[in-house]
Write a protein that holds these residues in place. Sequence first.
Motif, PDB file in Angstrom:
ATOM      1  N   LYS A  47     -31.601  12.546 -38.061  1.00 35.44           N
ATOM      2  CA  LYS A  47     -30.547  11.611 -37.285  1.00 35.44           C
ATOM      3  C   LYS A  47     -29.858  10.716 -38.239  1.00 35.44           C
ATOM      4  O   LYS A  47     -28.639  10.781 -37.843  1.00 35.44           O
ATOM      5  N   LEU A  48     -30.291  10.404 -39.456  1.00 36.70           N
ATOM      6  CA  LEU A  48     -29.449   9.843 -40.318  1.00 36.70           C
ATOM      7  C   LEU A  48     -28.416  10.679 -40.788  1.00 36.70           C
ATOM      8  O   LEU A  48     -27.122  10.212 -41.142  1.00 36.70           O
ATOM      9  N   ALA A  49     -28.751  11.918 -41.093  1.00 35.08           N
ATOM     10  CA  ALA A  49     -27.968  12.862 -41.549  1.00 35.08           C
ATOM     11  C   ALA A  49     -26.894  13.234 -40.598  1.00 35.08           C
ATOM     12  O   ALA A  49     -25.622  13.292 -41.056  1.00 35.08           O
ATOM     13  N   ALA A  50     -27.142  13.516 -39.302  1.00 27.78           N
ATOM     14  CA  ALA A  50     -26.155  13.601 -38.396  1.00 27.78           C
ATOM     15  C   ALA A  50     -25.165  12.329 -38.418  1.00 27.78           C
ATOM     16  O   ALA A  50     -24.062  12.575 -38.076  1.00 27.78           O
ATOM     17  N   GLU A  51     -25.768  11.183 -38.142  1.00 30.67           N
ATOM     18  CA  GLU A  51     -24.869  10.132 -38.298  1.00 30.67           C
ATOM     19  C   GLU A  51     -23.849   9.905 -39.438  1.00 30.67           C
ATOM     20  O   GLU A  51     -22.896   9.529 -39.268  1.00 30.67           O
ATOM     21  N   LEU A  52     -24.306  10.468 -40.649  1.00 34.17           N
ATOM     22  CA  LEU A  52     -23.597  10.445 -41.732  1.00 34.17           C
ATOM     23  C   LEU A  52     -22.444  11.430 -41.635  1.00 34.17           C
ATOM     24  O   LEU A  52     -21.300  11.083 -42.043  1.00 34.17           O
ATOM     25  N   ASP A  53     -22.521  12.647 -41.123  1.00 35.56           N
ATOM     26  CA  ASP A  53     -21.898  13.520 -40.774  1.00 35.56           C
ATOM     27  C   ASP A  53     -20.441  13.124 -39.819  1.00 35.56           C
ATOM     28  O   ASP A  53     -19.510  13.202 -40.020  1.00 35.56           O
ATOM     29  N   GLN A  54     -21.036  12.454 -38.879  1.00 35.55           N
ATOM     30  CA  GLN A  54     -20.127  11.803 -37.988  1.00 35.55           C
ATOM     31  C   GLN A  54     -19.300  10.694 -38.381  1.00 35.55           C
ATOM     32  O   GLN A  54     -18.148  10.749 -38.151  1.00 35.55           O
ATOM     33  N   ALA A  55     -19.885   9.990 -39.245  1.00 41.82           N
ATOM     34  CA  ALA A  55     -19.238   8.967 -39.910  1.00 41.82           C
ATOM     35  C   ALA A  55     -18.197   9.511 -40.904  1.00 41.82           C
ATOM     36  O   ALA A  55     -17.086   8.968 -40.883  1.00 41.82           O
ATOM     37  N   ARG A  56     -18.591  10.447 -41.772  1.00 46.81           N
ATOM     38  CA  ARG A  56     -17.671  11.128 -42.595  1.00 46.81           C
ATOM     39  C   ARG A  56     -16.375  11.856 -41.915  1.00 46.81           C
ATOM     40  O   ARG A  56     -15.273  11.801 -42.247  1.00 46.81           O
ATOM     41  N   ALA A  57     -16.577  12.375 -40.588  1.00 43.31           N
ATOM     42  CA  ALA A  57     -15.717  13.067 -39.708  1.00 43.31           C
ATOM     43  C   ALA A  57     -14.769  11.922 -39.442  1.00 43.31           C
ATOM     44  O   ALA A  57     -13.369  12.090 -39.205  1.00 43.31           O
ATOM     45  N   ARG A  58     -15.274  10.762 -38.690  1.00 47.49           N
ATOM     46  CA  ARG A  58     -14.602   9.631 -38.528  1.00 47.49           C
ATOM     47  C   ARG A  58     -13.442   9.288 -39.396  1.00 47.49           C
ATOM     48  O   ARG A  58     -12.473   8.831 -39.383  1.00 47.49           O
ATOM     49  N   GLU A  59     -14.135   8.984 -40.736  1.00 47.87           N
ATOM     50  CA  GLU A  59     -13.288   8.461 -41.824  1.00 47.87           C
ATOM     51  C   GLU A  59     -12.287   9.470 -42.103  1.00 47.87           C
ATOM     52  O   GLU A  59     -11.044   9.143 -42.365  1.00 47.87           O
ATOM     53  N   ARG A  60     -12.339  10.896 -42.094  1.00 47.23           N
ATOM     54  CA  ARG A  60     -11.252  11.635 -42.458  1.00 47.23           C
ATOM     55  C   ARG A  60     -10.154  11.487 -41.178  1.00 47.23           C
ATOM     56  O   ARG A  60      -9.064  11.373 -41.518  1.00 47.23           O
TER      57      ARG A  60
END
Length: 89
Positions: A47-60
């Motif tokens: 779950k944390l890995a998925a949230e991190l991926d989403q946060a990185r996509a949002r950051e981009r």
Amino acid sequence: MSQGESALELAAKRLESAIHVLEQRLGQKLRDAGAEMGGLFDQDRAKLAAELDQARARERELEEAGAQASVALGRAIQEIRAALNGQEA
């Protein structure tokens, strides 16, 4: 007195047996709890890995939006300067 000693020995053996059964059950409970917790940790990690991926996509996305806004602001500044310079002339 030999009968009292044998009753005492019998009680001690029963106590040892009960302790052994208790240790086995406790060990199994600990193993079960450990397996369950391991599964929960794996779920949390996923779950944390998925949230991190989403946060990185949002950051981009935000970085791209910021770059576009910067370009637009630069153009607006140039247009304002050009307009001001045109009025003065």
